[in-house]
Design an enzyme around this catalytic site. Sequence first.
Site, PDB file in Angstrom:
ATOM      1  N   SER A 114       0.833  -1.203   0.000  1.00  0.00           N
ATOM      2  CA  SER A 114       0.000   0.000   0.000  1.00  0.00           C
ATOM      3  C   SER A 114       0.865   1.249   0.000  1.00  0.00           C
ATOM      4  O   SER A 114       1.979   1.257   0.550  1.00  0.00           O
ATOM      5  CB  SER A 114      -0.850  -0.025   1.276  1.00  0.00           C
ATOM      6  OG  SER A 114      -1.388   1.241   1.541  1.00  0.00           O
ATOM      7  N   TYR A 138      -1.605   0.251  10.036  1.00  0.00           N
ATOM      8  CA  TYR A 138      -1.861  -0.459   8.773  1.00  0.00           C
ATOM      9  C   TYR A 138      -0.647  -0.339   7.850  1.00  0.00           C
ATOM     10  O   TYR A 138      -0.123  -1.349   7.351  1.00  0.00           O
ATOM     11  CB  TYR A 138      -3.121   0.123   8.107  1.00  0.00           C
ATOM     12  CG  TYR A 138      -3.305  -0.327   6.677  1.00  0.00           C
ATOM     13  CD1 TYR A 138      -3.836  -1.580   6.385  1.00  0.00           C
ATOM     14  CD2 TYR A 138      -2.947   0.506   5.610  1.00  0.00           C
ATOM     15  CE1 TYR A 138      -3.992  -1.996   5.065  1.00  0.00           C
ATOM     16  CE2 TYR A 138      -3.098   0.098   4.296  1.00  0.00           C
ATOM     17  CZ  TYR A 138      -3.623  -1.153   4.030  1.00  0.00           C
ATOM     18  OH  TYR A 138      -3.768  -1.561   2.723  1.00  0.00           O
ATOM     19  N   LYS A 142       2.168  -3.345   6.623  1.00  0.00           N
ATOM     20  CA  LYS A 142       2.532  -3.688   5.241  1.00  0.00           C
ATOM     21  C   LYS A 142       4.047  -3.531   5.037  1.00  0.00           C
ATOM     22  O   LYS A 142       4.678  -4.346   4.361  1.00  0.00           O
ATOM     23  CB  LYS A 142       1.789  -2.775   4.260  1.00  0.00           C
ATOM     24  CG  LYS A 142       0.285  -2.965   4.255  1.00  0.00           C
ATOM     25  CD  LYS A 142      -0.098  -4.221   3.490  1.00  0.00           C
ATOM     26  CE  LYS A 142      -1.589  -4.427   3.421  1.00  0.00           C
ATOM     27  NZ  LYS A 142      -1.970  -5.655   2.737  1.00  0.00           N
TER      28      LYS A 142
HETATM   29  P1  NAD Z   1     -11.316  -6.728   1.184  1.00  0.00           P
HETATM   30  O1  NAD Z   1     -11.568  -6.510   2.641  1.00  0.00           O
HETATM   31  O2  NAD Z   1     -12.455  -6.552   0.243  1.00  0.00           O
HETATM   32  O3  NAD Z   1     -10.699  -8.175   0.947  1.00  0.00           O
HETATM   33  C1  NAD Z   1      -9.788  -8.756   1.844  1.00  0.00           C
HETATM   34  C2  NAD Z   1     -10.180 -10.215   1.985  1.00  0.00           C
HETATM   35  O4  NAD Z   1      -9.232 -10.828   2.864  1.00  0.00           O
HETATM   36  C3  NAD Z   1     -11.566 -10.400   2.603  1.00  0.00           C
HETATM   37  O5  NAD Z   1     -12.379 -11.223   1.776  1.00  0.00           O
HETATM   38  C4  NAD Z   1     -11.271 -11.074   3.945  1.00  0.00           C
HETATM   39  O6  NAD Z   1     -12.276 -12.008   4.334  1.00  0.00           O
HETATM   40  C5  NAD Z   1      -9.936 -11.740   3.673  1.00  0.00           C
HETATM   41  N1  NAD Z   1      -9.198 -11.975   4.912  1.00  0.00           N
HETATM   42  C6  NAD Z   1      -8.906 -11.079   5.877  1.00  0.00           C
HETATM   43  N2  NAD Z   1      -8.222 -11.671   6.856  1.00  0.00           N
HETATM   44  C7  NAD Z   1      -8.055 -12.964   6.491  1.00  0.00           C
HETATM   45  C8  NAD Z   1      -7.436 -14.074   7.097  1.00  0.00           C
HETATM   46  N3  NAD Z   1      -6.853 -13.966   8.307  1.00  0.00           N
HETATM   47  N4  NAD Z   1      -7.462 -15.261   6.465  1.00  0.00           N
HETATM   48  C9  NAD Z   1      -8.082 -15.387   5.264  1.00  0.00           C
HETATM   49  N5  NAD Z   1      -8.697 -14.369   4.646  1.00  0.00           N
HETATM   50  C10 NAD Z   1      -8.681 -13.167   5.253  1.00  0.00           C
HETATM   51  O7  NAD Z   1     -10.089  -5.779   0.797  1.00  0.00           O
HETATM   52  P2  NAD Z   1      -9.582  -5.308  -0.647  1.00  0.00           P
HETATM   53  O8  NAD Z   1      -9.985  -3.898  -0.815  1.00  0.00           O
HETATM   54  O9  NAD Z   1      -9.955  -6.296  -1.658  1.00  0.00           O
HETATM   55  O10 NAD Z   1      -8.004  -5.323  -0.398  1.00  0.00           O
HETATM   56  C11 NAD Z   1      -7.202  -6.434  -0.763  1.00  0.00           C
HETATM   57  C12 NAD Z   1      -5.755  -6.192  -0.364  1.00  0.00           C
HETATM   58  O11 NAD Z   1      -5.294  -5.005  -1.009  1.00  0.00           O
HETATM   59  C13 NAD Z   1      -5.537  -5.985   1.131  1.00  0.00           C
HETATM   60  O12 NAD Z   1      -4.365  -6.652   1.515  1.00  0.00           O
HETATM   61  C14 NAD Z   1      -5.362  -4.496   1.264  1.00  0.00           C
HETATM   62  O13 NAD Z   1      -4.545  -4.139   2.351  1.00  0.00           O
HETATM   63  C15 NAD Z   1      -4.687  -4.157  -0.054  1.00  0.00           C
HETATM   64  N6  NAD Z   1      -4.945  -2.761  -0.416  1.00  0.00           N
HETATM   65  C16 NAD Z   1      -6.223  -2.362  -0.633  1.00  0.00           C
HETATM   66  C17 NAD Z   1      -6.482  -1.044  -0.910  1.00  0.00           C
HETATM   67  C18 NAD Z   1      -7.904  -0.564  -1.143  1.00  0.00           C
HETATM   68  O14 NAD Z   1      -8.102   0.651  -1.176  1.00  0.00           O
HETATM   69  N7  NAD Z   1      -8.884  -1.423  -1.324  1.00  0.00           N
HETATM   70  C19 NAD Z   1      -5.415  -0.124  -0.973  1.00  0.00           C
HETATM   71  C20 NAD Z   1      -4.097  -0.563  -0.761  1.00  0.00           C
HETATM   72  C21 NAD Z   1      -3.884  -1.899  -0.482  1.00  0.00           C
END
Ligand code: NAD
Length: 331
Positions: A114, A138, A142
């Site tokens: 991120s 957070y 990362k």
């Molecule tokens: P999201 O919450 O929609 O999806 C994350 C998924 O991970 C969920 O389905 C959740 O059930 C699963 N999860 C969480 N903890 C878990 C565990 N212990 N075991 C198994 N599954 C688990 O989030 P997203 O927006 O799709 O983000 C995906 C990734 O991208 C994340 O790692 C997030 O940090 C990173 N990210 C997202 C953004 C954003 O703005 N969406 C920005 C930067 C980075």
Amino acid sequence: MLVTGGAGYIGSIMTNILLDNNHDVVVVDRVKNSSVEVNNKAKFHQLDILNTAELVELLASEQPTAVIHFAGLISMEESTRKPELYFKVNTTGSLSLLTAMLNTGTNNLIFSSSAGVYGDTDTVPITELAAKRPTNPYGESKLMVEAMLAWFWRTKHLASLALRYYNPAGASLDGSLGENHKPETHIIPLALKAAKEGTEFKLYGSDYDTADGSCVRDYIHVVDLCQAHLMALDSLISQARHDTYNIGTGKGWSNKEVIDTVKKVTRKELSVKIEARRPGDAAELIADPTKIKQALGWKPTHSDLEEIIRSAWEYANQGRSLHEVEGGTLR
Ligand code: NAD
């Protein structure tokens, strides 16, 4: 390919794009959701990435070429209230996955990092070499994973690319899958919801050191983001290494510009209430995406703010709800 967090926003869209590109996909998530079952072409395993033994068993039987690791918690604000949870799931969870990969000889990883690793930076746009001073747990959770990935490459030749996302937004091109976090903390889905329901929209902070006083972010269409993952996978498989890439457009949009575009796209009024700054929010995060453009030949093609908001609006009006609850159980 093994996709962790494949029931979530980005992971479910990535799963569909991988399937469209003729990859076999195994999805791991601790919850099920309807989108994974609807496409019915990916194998789904409900498990928690903190469970290393179950991951070892799964990796040993599936023997994926690569793992795309999305699973994690994503709210910067929540991480300031529950740091222990963020270090546990994001950092320890990733260590659990890396341990299982080492134990099974699974060697290629694409990691969802991120722009939060940078925190408040002195200069924008931000290159990969900028100082890393996260403003919330957070971002730190990362950054700690990135440090582990660099060491796992140097000591064990576990190859990885950490992709530092700026602000993913928008929906799948057919409008069926999109952003619906529980709770939602991201501005575009929240502003669209307020416009749709005629409710008040809360704008956090109007006294930042930016041109109009609101935070500035670099929005990247989720389909462009997934395309970068496809290219990163090919590149990593053909050239084992560890590296980090920004994924953004290089253009920033203020929260007030987002609000104006939401009004334009929805053709609805939006009642905006200015609130205090939200803990953990940096003033301005804009990527310098030169490195990934040069290394992988990637370039965003859907990431104009208005196109992103149109796509998210289409999803808000017709998409399926992620993590739908039916009869009290997640399906
Ligand atoms: P999201 O919450 O929609 O999806 C994350 C998924 O991970 C969920 O389905 C959740 O059930 C699963 N999860 C969480 N903890 C878990 C565990 N212990 N075991 C198994 N599954 C688990 O989030 P997203 O927006 O799709 O983000 C995906 C990734 O991208 C994340 O790692 C997030 O940090 C990173 N990210 C997202 C953004 C954003 O703005 N969406 C920005 C930067 C980075």
